[in-house]
Design a protein around this motif. Structure first.
Motif, short mmCIF file in Angstrom:
data_model
loop_
_atom_site.label_atom_id
_atom_site.label_comp_id
_atom_site.label_asym_id
_atom_site.label_seq_id
_atom_site.Cartn_x
_atom_site.Cartn_y
_atom_site.Cartn_z
N VAL A 1 0.86 -1.18 0.00
CA VAL A 1 0.00 0.00 0.00
C VAL A 1 0.89 1.23 0.00
O VAL A 1 1.88 1.30 0.75
N ALA A 2 0.56 2.20 -0.85
CA ALA A 2 1.34 3.44 -0.92
C ALA A 2 0.78 4.48 0.04
O ALA A 2 -0.45 4.61 0.17
N VAL A 3 1.66 5.21 0.70
CA VAL A 3 1.28 6.41 1.43
C VAL A 3 1.85 7.58 0.65
O VAL A 3 3.07 7.72 0.51
N VAL A 4 0.97 8.41 0.09
CA VAL A 4 1.37 9.51 -0.77
C VAL A 4 1.36 10.80 0.05
O VAL A 4 0.34 11.16 0.64
N VAL A 5 2.50 11.48 0.11
CA VAL A 5 2.63 12.71 0.88
C VAL A 5 3.14 13.82 -0.05
O VAL A 5 4.32 13.85 -0.37
N PRO A 6 2.26 14.71 -0.50
CA PRO A 6 2.71 15.80 -1.39
C PRO A 6 3.40 16.92 -0.62
O PRO A 6 2.92 18.05 -0.56
N GLU A 7 4.51 16.61 -0.02
CA GLU A 7 5.28 17.58 0.78
C GLU A 7 6.76 17.36 0.55
O GLU A 7 7.18 16.24 0.22
N PRO A 8 7.59 18.38 0.75
CA PRO A 8 9.04 18.19 0.66
C PRO A 8 9.55 17.26 1.75
O PRO A 8 9.00 17.23 2.86
N ASP A 9 10.57 16.49 1.42
CA ASP A 9 11.04 15.47 2.36
C ASP A 9 11.53 16.07 3.67
O ASP A 9 11.38 15.45 4.74
N GLU A 10 12.09 17.29 3.64
CA GLU A 10 12.59 17.87 4.89
C GLU A 10 11.46 18.10 5.89
O GLU A 10 11.66 18.02 7.10
N ARG A 11 10.25 18.38 5.40
CA ARG A 11 9.13 18.57 6.31
C ARG A 11 8.61 17.22 6.80
O ARG A 11 8.28 17.05 7.97
N VAL A 12 8.55 16.24 5.91
CA VAL A 12 8.03 14.93 6.28
C VAL A 12 8.85 14.32 7.40
O VAL A 12 8.31 13.69 8.32
N LEU B 1 1.45 5.35 -10.10
CA LEU B 1 0.29 4.65 -9.54
C LEU B 1 -0.62 4.08 -10.62
O LEU B 1 -1.31 3.08 -10.38
N SER B 2 -0.63 4.69 -11.80
CA SER B 2 -1.49 4.19 -12.87
C SER B 2 -1.08 2.79 -13.32
O SER B 2 -1.89 2.05 -13.88
N GLY B 3 0.18 2.41 -13.05
CA GLY B 3 0.64 1.06 -13.39
C GLY B 3 0.27 0.02 -12.36
O GLY B 3 0.64 -1.14 -12.50
N ARG B 4 -0.47 0.42 -11.32
CA ARG B 4 -0.92 -0.47 -10.25
C ARG B 4 0.24 -1.23 -9.59
O ARG B 4 0.18 -2.46 -9.43
N PRO B 5 1.30 -0.51 -9.18
CA PRO B 5 2.38 -1.21 -8.48
C PRO B 5 2.03 -1.50 -7.03
O PRO B 5 2.78 -2.17 -6.32
N VAL B 6 0.91 -0.95 -6.56
CA VAL B 6 0.42 -1.17 -5.20
C VAL B 6 -1.06 -1.50 -5.28
O VAL B 6 -1.72 -1.28 -6.30
N ASP B 7 -1.59 -2.03 -4.19
CA ASP B 7 -3.00 -2.40 -4.17
C ASP B 7 -3.92 -1.22 -3.87
O ASP B 7 -5.12 -1.29 -4.13
N GLY B 8 -3.37 -0.17 -3.29
CA GLY B 8 -4.17 1.00 -2.95
C GLY B 8 -3.27 2.11 -2.43
O GLY B 8 -2.06 1.92 -2.26
N ALA B 9 -3.87 3.27 -2.18
CA ALA B 9 -3.07 4.42 -1.75
C ALA B 9 -3.79 5.20 -0.66
O ALA B 9 -5.01 5.38 -0.70
N LEU B 10 -3.01 5.65 0.31
CA LEU B 10 -3.46 6.59 1.34
C LEU B 10 -2.79 7.92 1.05
O LEU B 10 -1.58 7.97 0.80
#
Length: 344
Positions: free
Chosen positions: A73-84, A126-135
């Motif tokens: 499962v993917a966790v998608v975080v649209p933030e710069p890595d320094e903040r994450v 994600l369009s290639g379905r490399p994971v079963d779902g995304a958060l």
């Protein structure tokens, strides 16, 4: 070959050998191992016994082809890595998601999707379905992730209300409006009337909703709600916003910072200016993720149930992936509460 014979060269047992040991066809053995249907309880038990006897381990690639599942499962975080990697919100979110995934033997894939080109790259991936779902968490107005993911048909759940397409995707959020209202009421109850707020980014629903609740409570009390500075949910951003606010409105006697990190920046500026908290200026934050207990003074804040939201979002996603969820998107709004400490 009997079950007690050693295989040449110590080679791993095959699916054909499992089927032969269990006395079933190869297809039946495969369905039993991969959780397929149309397998009798007797055959399922025989295959399970054969797997144990032979020490058979399924081939992940073959299993993926059979089930069309990646067990990730993917966790998608649209933030710069320094903040994450510096904000406790993200570390707690990731730990909570991992805890639920680990219970189900699933892998977490972290995707740091900077806005713009990188976000497009993430969507193509994600369009290639490399994971079963995304958060998806910490999304912004211009991401367009809700509609794009809905178009892909990839199971997904948003942590926080998305800006658009809220009727096409499932999401979990805290009652942000109520939280902003609670912060305002806490300051008003202390007798403060020259109030200001440091908001989060204007392109995030969490910040917009907290500001909506703040303004509603102040409007009902007949108190001006126009002393606003925009921050970025970081301590540095809170410090910069506080300097701007206090330069424009030096008579402020109460501040709501829309995150505890920004509140820490506000407290730093007030200390530098010789303004006592809460005697001169009362301060309220938002999150209660641990840092509020270590500031000086300790921070009154609105509790954000981040762990509970992340776990609920993950379970919702797993139900989607397993085909067990409702046909229409689900929306969950969790309650919040004020945690009183020394700053207000």
């Amino acid at each position: 070959m009997t079950t007690t014979e050693r295989r040449p060269g110590g080679a791993a047992p095959t699916l054909e050998e499992v089927a032969r040991e269990a006395g079933v066809s190869r297809a039946t053995a495969s369905r039993a191992i991969n959780g397929g249907s149309r397998v009798s309880p007797r055959a399922q038990a025989a295959v399970a016994a054969a797997v144990r006897t032979l020490g058979y381990t399924p081939n992940p690639a073959a299993r993926s082809l059979m089930t069309r599942r990646t067990d990730s499962v993917a966790v998608v975080v649209p933030e710069p890595d320094e903040r994450v990697f510096s904000d406790p919100f993200f570390s707690l979110t990731l730990r909570s998601v991992h805890r639920v995934l680990d219970e189900h033997g699933l892998q977490l894939v972290l995707l740091l999707a900077r806005r713009g080109t990188a976000s497009e790259q993430t969507l193509r991936y994600l369009s290639g379905r490399p994971v079963d779902g995304a958060l998806i968490t910490s999304h912004h107005r211009d991401d367009g992730l809700a509609g794009r993911l809905a178009d892909l048909g990839l199971p997904c759940v948003f942590g926080g209300r998305p800006w658009d397409d809220t009727d096409r995707v499932s999401w979990v959020d805290v009652d942000q409006v109520a939280g902003g209202r609670m912060a305002a009421e806490a300051l008003l109850q202390r007798g403060r009337r020259v109030l200001a707020t440091v908001t989060g980014p204007e392109d995030m629903t969490a910040a917009a909703d907290r500001l909506t609740g703040w303004r509603a409570a102040l409007g009902e009390a007949g108190v001006a709600a126009d002393r606003v500075a925009v921050g970025d949910f970081t301590e540095v951003g809170g410090e910069a916003a506080a300097r701007e606010l206090l330069a424009r409105h030096p008579d402020v006697d109460g501040v709501f910072a829309a995150s505890d990190l920004m509140a820490a920046g506000v407290l730093k500026v007030l200390a530098e200016l010789g303004r006592r908290v809460p005697e001169d200026v009362a301060v309220v934050g938002f999150d209660d993720l641990g840092g509020a207990e270590t500031t000086t003074p300790t921070l009154t804040t609105v509790h954000n149930p981040v762990a509970a939201m992340a776990e609920e979002a993950t379970r919702m996603l797993l139900r989607q992936i397993g085909g067990e969820g409702p046909a229409s998107p689900v929306r969950v709004v969790m309650p919040t509460r004020l945690v009183r400490r020394e700053s207000c």
